[in-house]
Design a protein around this motif. Sequence first.
Motif, PDB file in Angstrom:
ATOM      1  N   ASP A   1     -33.095   3.662   9.425  1.00  0.00           N
ATOM      2  CA  ASP A   1     -33.082   2.054   9.752  1.00  0.00           C
ATOM      3  C   ASP A   1     -32.494   1.812   8.252  1.00  0.00           C
ATOM      4  O   ASP A   1     -32.736   2.140   7.415  1.00  0.00           O
ATOM      5  CB  ASP A   1     -34.676   1.569   9.952  1.00  0.00           C
TER       6      ASP A   1
ATOM      7  N   LEU B   1     -26.364  -3.521  11.263  1.00  0.00           N
ATOM      8  CA  LEU B   1     -27.843  -3.118  11.144  1.00  0.00           C
ATOM      9  C   LEU B   1     -27.774  -1.577  12.051  1.00  0.00           C
ATOM     10  O   LEU B   1     -27.183  -1.696  13.058  1.00  0.00           O
ATOM     11  CB  LEU B   1     -28.666  -4.027  12.043  1.00  0.00           C
TER      12      LEU B   1
ATOM     13  N   VAL C   1     -30.865   0.435  13.503  1.00  0.00           N
ATOM     14  CA  VAL C   1     -32.316   0.639  13.775  1.00  0.00           C
ATOM     15  C   VAL C   1     -32.547   1.788  14.696  1.00  0.00           C
ATOM     16  O   VAL C   1     -31.918   2.006  15.972  1.00  0.00           O
ATOM     17  CB  VAL C   1     -32.702  -0.840  14.517  1.00  0.00           C
ATOM     18  N   GLY C   2     -33.561   2.583  14.379  1.00  0.00           N
ATOM     19  CA  GLY C   2     -33.792   3.620  15.140  1.00  0.00           C
ATOM     20  C   GLY C   2     -32.640   4.723  15.229  1.00  0.00           C
ATOM     21  O   GLY C   2     -32.533   5.405  16.445  1.00  0.00           O
TER      22      GLY C   2
ATOM     23  N   ARG D   1     -29.598   3.912  15.546  1.00  0.00           N
ATOM     24  CA  ARG D   1     -28.550   3.557  16.490  1.00  0.00           C
ATOM     25  C   ARG D   1     -27.909   2.172  15.919  1.00  0.00           C
ATOM     26  O   ARG D   1     -28.866   1.269  15.582  1.00  0.00           O
ATOM     27  CB  ARG D   1     -28.924   3.354  17.929  1.00  0.00           C
TER      28      ARG D   1
ATOM     29  N   VAL E   1     -27.016  -1.672  16.015  1.00  0.00           N
ATOM     30  CA  VAL E   1     -27.386  -2.613  16.874  1.00  0.00           C
ATOM     31  C   VAL E   1     -26.272  -3.621  17.050  1.00  0.00           C
ATOM     32  O   VAL E   1     -25.245  -3.879  16.133  1.00  0.00           O
ATOM     33  CB  VAL E   1     -28.412  -3.371  16.056  1.00  0.00           C
TER      34      VAL E   1
ATOM     35  N   LEU F   1     -38.381  -5.871  11.287  1.00  0.00           N
ATOM     36  CA  LEU F   1     -37.955  -4.459  11.433  1.00  0.00           C
ATOM     37  C   LEU F   1     -38.311  -3.545  10.627  1.00  0.00           C
ATOM     38  O   LEU F   1     -38.309  -2.326  10.736  1.00  0.00           O
ATOM     39  CB  LEU F   1     -36.080  -4.561  11.433  1.00  0.00           C
TER      40      LEU F   1
END
Lengths: 365, 365
Positions: free
Chosen positions: B200, B214, B216-217, B219, B221, B299
């Motif tokens: 992240d 970004l 997130v996880g 991947r 965004v 997040l």
Amino acid sequence: MLPEHARSHNRALVLQTLYTTGAQSRADLARGTGLTRVTVSDLVAELMAEGLVVELGQREDARPGKPATLLDVDRGAFRIVGIDVSGHRVVRGAVLDLSGAILERAESPLGGATGERAFELVAELAARLAALATAPVLGVGIGTPGVVDPRGTVRSAPNLGWTDLPLQARLSARLGLPVHATNDANAAVLAEHGAAEADDLMLVKIGHGVGSGLIVGGRLVTGSGFASGEIGHVVVGTDGGPRCVCGRDGCLEAWLSVPRLTEQLDALGADADEAARAEVLAEAGRRLGIVLAPVVGALDLPEIVLSGPAHLLDGPLIDAALETLRKRTMAEQTRDLRLRMTAHGQDIVLHGTAVMVLSGELGVS
Amino acid sequence: MLPEHARSHNRALVLQTLYTTGAQSRADLARGTGLTRVTVSDLVAELMAEGLVVELGQREDARPGKPATLLDVDRGAFRIVGIDVSGHRVVRGAVLDLSGAILERAESPLGGATGERAFELVAELAARLAALATAPVLGVGIGTPGVVDPRGTVRSAPNLGWTDLPLQARLSARLGLPVHATNDANAAVLAEHGAAEADDLMLVKIGHGVGSGLIVGGRLVTGSGFASGEIGHVVVGTDGGPRCVCGRDGCLEAWLSVPRLTEQLDALGADADEAARAEVLAEAGRRLGIVLAPVVGALDLPEIVLSGPAHLLDGPLIDAALETLRKRTMAEQTRDLRLRMTAHGQDIVLHGTAVMVLSGELGVS
DNA sequence: GAAGTTTGTTCGTAAGCTTTACTAACTTTC
DNA sequence: GAAAGTTAGTAAAGCTTACGAACAAACTTC
């Protein structure tokens, strides 16, 4: 990645298609999934052997060709036990079918229990509900406040006095059933996602505290410390605000929590005029909008859903929040932004736990 | 999901392991990927036939057993062409090898060109760089301001006068090479992610405007309207602020953009004392912290990286931003939060385009 | 009633990974 | 210094999985 992984992927794909699209033939499934009729037939046979899928008989309408045999997920074949530990005074539980409908309910007063006693209450309620089920139980889902890691260990839940409690593992061993545990706001956003068309969604859960769950790119955001969604103690604005339990001034929770809103409305007196009450709620809504604006901007969110007491949230509060969001972000992004109440009402966490079990056990959501 | 999908997944897995872990034997790869030595040998043979992987000779150290034959990705076997259109005055480009090292550079003055003329400049620069490459070109990556969809169509880039320009498709047809296009801030966060350990990550790019990317996880965004990261026009705080080009008061960009900061510092005069300059920068940093706090909370971000002129950002500004973030979020979340400058400097977008091509063409990042 | 259409199955094939078994080449041990 | 043990890489055989071709069943249309 082994061939059998591909197999289980295809199996889940077929089940998912059947689950969301509803009754259809093997040939329909083949067209819908991109697999061949042969492969679909094979997978369907496997699913039927497990009792997950049933034949409904022949399609009635008059068309050329051999009549199709309709299939569907047997939504009554299994039960799901859902537990919602997010309540302040009671632990709520339910037995649900595979469609997510609630068949039985039960609850236990929490009575201020914490630590091991609270765990016992949860375990007993789950066992009681599992015994009520009139079909095999697919799994047990739990939504709890606090920080929960992917293994279902509650890293920290201050209100319940839980620290590093392996909730999922202990409950699974005790019940002999698959158990899935997650944060209550995450469960709630899963419930909402089941119905929503969008792949990006934020759910804000307003109760005794304020929390949120996020789905980004179709996947639940867990956060690097499994503590995503913790917006309750983010400071709002640059003009101070009410003192929060955490010691700071102007946390979102200090503006927006249900006790705080109720207290403010009560202070107005029983005969307060409607405009004064609306202004209290609108101010809370504006504060929510202020906190959400950067999140909406950064993630380009199309939809935000609120969960909590409708008599407080649905009205001036939600209207003011949306207006504030629009005023504080780029027009192109928030022009189509939807901000609405959940349709799940009080059962949102229970429905979310069912989604979690369906997804974890069957690959369906 | 077909068996050949599993195959390409495993192929990418092997290549990824080799790419990140470096020189190792087939047996090492088997242990690292969980595949068998037989399967790894087969995949490696395929990769060697394509020229992506080479044998380096036998391992030198003294161990029992047959000596291992070391393998590695042949990082010089292919070239990547990267183009950065985010500059205000010039389009910058480079030829990179598979490790992401810049081998050749070229740039074109933009000279205020927009629309078709701007596209021509980009296409010519890409062609010039492709001709400079001394090995086959794997693909071309482009980072551009504006909203870019997954197909590489620029939906809207006001500064360049682009609307629904199929940048990726047109450039690919013209060059006869695979092309990948994305937003400049997204490219930047991909560059940073290549090196970062975290799954992240947020990257804030501060230049003529303010944008962010970004992950997130693990991947990227993209956002529901492919407009993620647009935090430049989010209003900061509840106490007004400088007038923004968009017409509102107190947008982040109005506090933090490079022209704005420079203008403020210039206004202090050349003989301004250091404390006054620091205060200007610290105030901008505090504003950044205010906007980022809700995002960090929602997040649970562990790391934020800034990109832009170090003489403005690295110092009072970044310190004040981190302090503000800590003050405005829960301590548990931001205790370990890292806020730092990128190590990529001005080349961050170019490096990001290379990551994009590597990921898109080889499944490696 | 013949022709065409659609469904679902049977049979054979290709792809892909595994297990088992082997050779090669080294180090360690007695 | 020879035997034993270890590790790398390959070869062969077998299992799983999905596919294509072909076909029977059952319907509609002409």
